[in-house]
Design a protein around this motif. Sequence first.
Motif, short mmCIF file in Angstrom:
data_model
loop_
_atom_site.label_atom_id
_atom_site.label_comp_id
_atom_site.label_asym_id
_atom_site.label_seq_id
_atom_site.Cartn_x
_atom_site.Cartn_y
_atom_site.Cartn_z
N PRO A 180 0.60 -1.15 -0.32
CA PRO A 180 -0.05 0.02 -0.38
C PRO A 180 1.01 1.36 -0.36
O PRO A 180 0.92 2.40 -0.56
CB PRO A 180 -0.95 -0.11 1.78
N ASN A 181 1.60 1.48 0.50
CA ASN A 181 2.94 2.14 0.78
C ASN A 181 3.46 2.51 -0.26
O ASN A 181 3.93 4.61 -1.04
CB ASN A 181 3.58 2.06 1.08
N ASP A 182 3.68 1.98 -1.41
CA ASP A 182 3.12 2.46 -2.99
C ASP A 182 2.68 3.32 -3.94
O ASP A 182 2.69 3.55 -4.74
CB ASP A 182 4.19 0.89 -3.62
N LEU A 183 1.65 3.09 -3.42
CA LEU A 183 0.17 3.67 -3.70
C LEU A 183 0.97 4.99 -4.42
O LEU A 183 0.04 5.90 -5.23
CB LEU A 183 -1.02 3.56 -3.44
N SER A 184 1.39 5.99 -3.74
CA SER A 184 1.37 7.31 -3.56
C SER A 184 2.14 7.88 -4.74
O SER A 184 2.19 8.73 -5.56
CB SER A 184 2.14 7.75 -2.25
N ALA A 185 2.79 6.88 -5.46
CA ALA A 185 3.85 7.02 -6.28
C ALA A 185 2.62 6.79 -8.02
O ALA A 185 3.23 7.69 -9.32
CB ALA A 185 5.01 6.78 -6.59
N HIS A 186 1.09 6.32 -7.61
CA HIS A 186 0.70 6.16 -8.96
C HIS A 186 -0.81 6.70 -8.82
O HIS A 186 -0.81 8.05 -8.27
CB HIS A 186 -0.21 4.55 -9.05
N GLU A 187 -1.60 6.78 -9.90
CA GLU A 187 -2.75 7.80 -10.54
C GLU A 187 -4.23 6.47 -10.35
O GLU A 187 -3.34 5.30 -10.21
CB GLU A 187 -3.20 8.00 -11.56
#
Length: 303
Positions: A180-187
């Motif tokens: 979930p922490n990787d979602l900040s880099a996505h649309e």
Amino acid sequence: MDIVSALRAFLRVAETGSFSAAAVDRGLTQPAVSRQVSALEAHLNTRLLHRTTSAMALTAEGERIIPMARKVVEAVDALGETACAEGATASGKVRLTLPAPLGLYVSDRLAGLLECHPGLSVELIFREEPSDLVGEGIDLEVRLGTVADSSLMCRRIGWTTAFLVAAPSYLEGRTVPETPNDLSAHECICYNRAGDGRSWSFSNGADEVVVRIAPRLIANNAVAVHRAALAGSGLAVLSHILACPDMETGRLVNVMPDYPPTRLPINVVYPSRRNMPLRVRTALDFLVDAVREDPLMASSSAS
């Protein structure tokens, strides 16, 4: 005068505070409901409602007869169901509101219900947010998650299953998120079902992880989110009803499978009334059976 029908009309006007809402619920015109109530007042030789062009209120006499009127209606309903218990078929209209994915799932299965009950009709209303059941004459409403309104009857009939998905065209050239922490880099495409919708919740089987997202695209309908995801607009959390067919064909990819979206209870709510009409009970039983047919909704386990 059909006094039972008049009592039903009066009770619905009293419950909803509106002749028009009572008319929708009874499947009648507003003037017809008004005539029934007027006939009941003439029969009882007393005024039950104060009416103006802009408002309606119960008189003291109207307040007093409500408990007795309910007992009469309930007794007639019970008598009819006892006399016709075997071979009875539901008749009349049921107004049912539910989120779009489940609405599509249910509409695929309605033919069997309507075939078994030729006198029954169903009005499906696709809605993501809670309704005013009494005011709008809604018989049953499917709500996802916790039901806060303690004045309503609530029955849990299943659990949601959702997936975080994206189109291959969106993922091409990007690093696929693993946590979930990787979602900040996505649309992210936000399904604004209730509240602001800017939080996504995931579970790894032991812990629940809630992350804030900053969506550039927000929609209050899951079908619109589904179409945007197919078009490559970004990541989206979609019901299995919408996502699974496209995941099987490769049009959508299951992203972050080790952290599936948190499952929510599927609840049916309805006004708190002792005797549910046969038409409504039949529709409720149909909903329960339809959800139980799908393994991804029938069980609370995430298998």
